[in-house]
Design a protein around this motif. Structure first.
Motif, mmCIF file in Angstrom:
data_model
loop_
_atom_site.group_PDB
_atom_site.id
_atom_site.type_symbol
_atom_site.label_atom_id
_atom_site.label_comp_id
_atom_site.label_asym_id
_atom_site.label_seq_id
_atom_site.Cartn_x
_atom_site.Cartn_y
_atom_site.Cartn_z
ATOM 1 N N LEU A 279 0.833 -1.212 0.000
ATOM 2 C CA LEU A 279 0.000 0.000 0.000
ATOM 3 C C LEU A 279 0.866 1.260 0.000
ATOM 4 N N ASN A 280 1.974 1.225 0.733
ATOM 5 C CA ASN A 280 2.894 2.380 0.774
ATOM 6 C C ASN A 280 3.670 2.548 -0.525
ATOM 7 N N SER A 281 3.578 1.556 -1.436
ATOM 8 C CA SER A 281 4.280 1.624 -2.722
ATOM 9 C C SER A 281 3.371 2.135 -3.843
ATOM 10 N N ALA A 282 2.264 2.756 -3.471
ATOM 11 C CA ALA A 282 1.329 3.318 -4.474
ATOM 12 C C ALA A 282 2.061 4.323 -5.368
ATOM 13 N N SER A 283 1.622 4.400 -6.620
ATOM 14 C CA SER A 283 2.224 5.330 -7.585
ATOM 15 C C SER A 283 1.119 5.795 -8.532
ATOM 16 N N SER A 284 1.472 6.642 -9.490
ATOM 17 C CA SER A 284 0.439 7.093 -10.438
ATOM 18 C C SER A 284 -0.077 5.916 -11.267
ATOM 19 N N LYS A 285 0.779 4.935 -11.533
ATOM 20 C CA LYS A 285 0.347 3.751 -12.290
ATOM 21 C C LYS A 285 -0.487 2.809 -11.417
ATOM 22 N N PHE A 286 -0.117 2.729 -10.142
ATOM 23 C CA PHE A 286 -0.832 1.854 -9.186
ATOM 24 C C PHE A 286 -1.325 2.697 -8.002
ATOM 25 N N PRO A 287 -2.372 3.514 -8.236
ATOM 26 C CA PRO A 287 -2.798 4.467 -7.197
ATOM 27 C C PRO A 287 -3.303 3.806 -5.917
ATOM 28 N N ASP A 288 -3.760 2.553 -5.999
ATOM 29 C CA ASP A 288 -4.277 1.865 -4.803
ATOM 30 C C ASP A 288 -3.234 0.960 -4.157
ATOM 31 N N GLY A 289 -1.975 1.098 -4.571
ATOM 32 C CA GLY A 289 -0.921 0.229 -4.054
ATOM 33 C C GLY A 289 -0.582 -0.857 -5.065
ATOM 34 N N LEU A 290 0.565 -1.500 -4.874
ATOM 35 C CA LEU A 290 1.005 -2.542 -5.808
ATOM 36 C C LEU A 290 0.158 -3.806 -5.656
ATOM 37 N N ALA A 291 -0.067 -4.469 -6.782
ATOM 38 C CA ALA A 291 -0.743 -5.784 -6.819
ATOM 39 C C ALA A 291 -2.168 -5.735 -6.279
ATOM 40 N N ASN A 292 -2.792 -4.552 -6.379
ATOM 41 C CA ASN A 292 -4.088 -4.366 -5.713
ATOM 42 C C ASN A 292 -5.235 -4.081 -6.672
ATOM 43 N N SER A 293 -5.169 -4.594 -7.899
ATOM 44 C CA SER A 293 -6.283 -4.345 -8.834
ATOM 45 C C SER A 293 -7.587 -4.956 -8.317
ATOM 46 N N SER A 294 -7.464 -6.000 -7.486
ATOM 47 C CA SER A 294 -8.654 -6.660 -6.929
ATOM 48 C C SER A 294 -9.218 -5.911 -5.721
ATOM 49 N N GLY A 295 -8.439 -4.974 -5.175
ATOM 50 C CA GLY A 295 -8.851 -4.302 -3.934
ATOM 51 C C GLY A 295 -8.718 -5.203 -2.720
ATOM 52 N N GLN A 296 -8.018 -6.348 -2.870
ATOM 53 C CA GLN A 296 -7.931 -7.324 -1.778
ATOM 54 C C GLN A 296 -6.656 -7.192 -0.934
ATOM 55 N N VAL A 297 -5.718 -6.325 -1.333
ATOM 56 C CA VAL A 297 -4.514 -6.157 -0.507
ATOM 57 C C VAL A 297 -4.921 -5.609 0.862
ATOM 58 N N GLY A 298 -4.498 -6.319 1.886
ATOM 59 C CA GLY A 298 -4.819 -5.905 3.261
ATOM 60 C C GLY A 298 -6.099 -6.501 3.808
ATOM 61 N N ARG A 299 -6.948 -7.040 2.935
ATOM 62 C CA ARG A 299 -8.232 -7.583 3.407
ATOM 63 C C ARG A 299 -8.091 -9.034 3.881
ATOM 64 N N ASN A 300 -9.119 -9.514 4.545
ATOM 65 C CA ASN A 300 -9.198 -10.920 5.011
ATOM 66 C C ASN A 300 -8.123 -11.251 6.042
ATOM 67 N N TYR A 301 -7.812 -10.272 6.911
ATOM 68 C CA TYR A 301 -6.829 -10.506 7.966
ATOM 69 C C TYR A 301 -7.364 -11.543 8.949
ATOM 70 N N MET A 302 -6.541 -12.560 9.199
ATOM 71 C CA MET A 302 -6.890 -13.600 10.181
ATOM 72 C C MET A 302 -5.751 -13.706 11.185
ATOM 73 N N ARG A 303 -6.092 -14.049 12.416
ATOM 74 C CA ARG A 303 -5.060 -14.137 13.463
ATOM 75 C C ARG A 303 -5.210 -15.414 14.277
ATOM 76 N N HIS A 304 -6.041 -16.320 13.807
ATOM 77 C CA HIS A 304 -6.463 -17.523 14.517
ATOM 78 C C HIS A 304 -7.318 -17.148 15.729
ATOM 79 N N LEU A 305 -8.340 -17.936 15.918
ATOM 80 C CA LEU A 305 -9.142 -17.807 17.125
ATOM 81 C C LEU A 305 -8.253 -18.252 18.288
#
Length: 522
Positions: A279-305
């Motif tokens: 996310l901190n590597s966002a640029s004009s080409k990748f405004p939402d962060g790198l590898a994030n065309s799906s919008g899934q970077v950072g989502r679905n965080y799990m920590r085990h119950l």
């Protein structure tokens, strides 16, 4: 002799992080003749310098950089700047982990198919099967010296285990033993066998426990193909006009900005720092962060119950003597929705030491009940609950308004318990109480979840690029020379401690990367 690569050498693979994923990947590539540079944010502390003192060790090894939290989870209330207990040092959290090494089960890799629709849960089948993983699990178990595999004996059971086993027998549990642990039960790999000192979480001073710090990394360095740079905090990943990554920018020990060029970048900073970096590597080409065309970077965080049950007995137990995670019950780690929840959980003995017992105890923070519990410490037995929590899109890592010492936005960790998590925890507490009551406990204490080292998801694997961040090889869907190599690539969490799977995926990924480089595909 460790290699030293030029910062303008764009033929190297740059790996961010030196833990189970990054450290293993670095060695595996080095053994194949691939040049690799591991950038580690923390210092290099050799195992002879570990401190067998819980609080001092936390200061020596833990990642204490600022983070922020939000959501309804207990950790946000009690530990708002410490959502996870991970390590900032060469070897990453493999210096601090307990050593439990369990394979995921087949159904846990196919949760969408097996569990069906669970409202509010973002379930997805992994793009790989257990059959795909099995050969790599076998190699990882051999590499790590996992007990009860490859004819290696189990570790001896301490008193904490003996209490657990007696209770397990009373409740009719069948699979209870001293675990599959990546801790030498006999001398092997030029390392000692376990001395049963009881400071697994403070770093094994004997080198008996597998850690990339003194297994993978020195072996990789010996080839002349691996360089490890400690005190190198990666700020962002750079790319060219075509979108291909070209290297990383990092802060060195003196706080000066450095740049390392790369043919390939592999991110292995754990499930909080890896999405933060993308996310901190966002640029004009990748405004939402790198590898994030799906919008899934950072989502679905799990920590085990998680959660713990401690029990007080009439006589001393001395649970803190011997292996920290001295035994396991696996019977509840099954798919059985009749219990009122999908997924399963493990019971594992755990003794964290007096400072952490005091910090995590409920009732906490003074008063007669609290002091009575601490007075009973010598007579206590304890277990930890570790279960499959549900991935949720809204449980996610985002960039906070707060900045770190380098002026970079820190990670905010948002987490709400899913109703399935709450039902599983309630069941586990009930069973834990019953287990200790069956062997004469005079008092049982449930303790709420505390900062966990099992951080998963956030850059998950998916068949379809719309659903996740990486493919079955940990290669990002969007950028073919950018990889993710840690637990953040987990599609779902399973009930098992994740390190063995992280190592197995790294071995598999190294094969893929070496083949792709050889064929000049990337």
């Amino acid at each position: 002799m460790s290699a030293k690569f030029d910062q303008n050498d764009d033929s190297v693979v740059v790996i961010v992080g030196s833990g189970a994923g990054g450290g293993t990947l670095g060695n595996e590539l080095a053994q194949k003749g691939v040049k690799a540079v591991i950038l580690e944010a923390g210092p290099r502390t050799e195992y002879t310098d570990f401190v067998n003192d819980e609080w001092e060790s936390f200061g020596q090894l833990a990642w204490k950089d600022m983070r922020t939290t939000s959501g309804d989870w207990r950790v946000h209330k009690d530990f708002p700047n410490l959502p996870a207990w991970i390590v900032k040092s060469v070897g990453g959290s493999t210096t601090h982990w307990a050593g439990a090494s369990l394979r995921l089960q087949e159904h846990e890799l196919k949760t969408a198919t097996t569990y069906g629709r669970v409202p509010g849960a973002n379930l997805l089948d992994w793009p790989i099967t257990l059959a795909d993983l099995e050969p790599y699990y076998a190699r990882a178990e051999d590499k790590m010296g996992v007990t009860r595999t490859n004819n290696l004996p189990g570790l001896p059971g301490n008193n904490n285990f003996k209490v657990l086993k007696a209770g397990a027998d009373k409740l009719g549990y069948k699979e209870c033993h001293t675990g599959r642990m990546a801790i030498n039960s006999i001398e092997r790999d030029d390392r000692n066998s376990c001395h049963q000192t009881g400071f697994c979480f403070q770093g094994c001073k004997w080198g008996a426990k597998w850690s990339t710090l003194y297994t993978e990394i020195p072996k990789g360095e010996k080839t002349g193909n691996l360089e490890v740079r400690p005190d190198s905090h990666v700020a962002h990943i750079e790319h060219d006009a075509s979108g291909k990554v070209t290297g990383v920018v990092y802060f060195d020990k003196a706080g000066k900005i450095q740049r390392q060029k790369a043919r390939i970048v592999a991110v292995a900073g754990n499930s909080i720092e890896s999405p933060r970096l993308l996310l901190n590597s966002a640029s004009s080409k990748f405004p939402d962060g790198l590898a994030n065309s799906s919008g899934q970077v950072g989502r679905n965080y799990m920590r085990h119950l998680t959660g713990s049950v401690y029990a007080v007995f009439d006589k001393p137990v001395h649970m803190y003597r011997g292996t920290t995670m001295a035994g396991i019950i696996r019977d509840e780690a099954r798919f059985d929705p009749k219990r009122g929840f999908v997924g399963g959980y493990e019971f594992e003995t755990l003794s964290l030491g007096l400072p952490f017992m005091a910090a995590f105890l409920d009732p906490g923070a003074w008063g007669r009940e609290f002091t009575a519990a601490l007075d009973s410490y010598v007579n206590m037995a304890g277990l930890w609950i570790v279960g499959e929590d549900m991935p949720q899109e809204t449980n996610r890592i985002t960039l906070s308004d707060a900045k770190d010492q380098w002026g970079l936005p820190v990670a905010n960790v948002n987490f709400d318990d899913h109703p399935n998590d709450l039902a599983m925890r309630a069941h586990a507490y009930k069973q834990g109480f019953a287990l200790y009551d069956a062997v004469g406990a005079t008092r049982t204490y449930p303790t709420p979840p505390y900062p966990s080292t099992h951080n998963l998801g956030t850059n998950r694997m998916s068949e379809n690029p719309r659903d996740g961040v990486v493919n079955k090889n940990g290669q990002t869907h969007d950028i073919k020379n950018l990889f993710v190599s840690d637990g953040s690539q987990f599609t779902t969490g399973g009930a098992e401690n994740p390190t063995l799977t992280i190592v197995s995926l790294a071995i598999r990924q190294a094969e893929f990367i070496a083949d792709q480089m050889k064929g000049n595909v990337i």
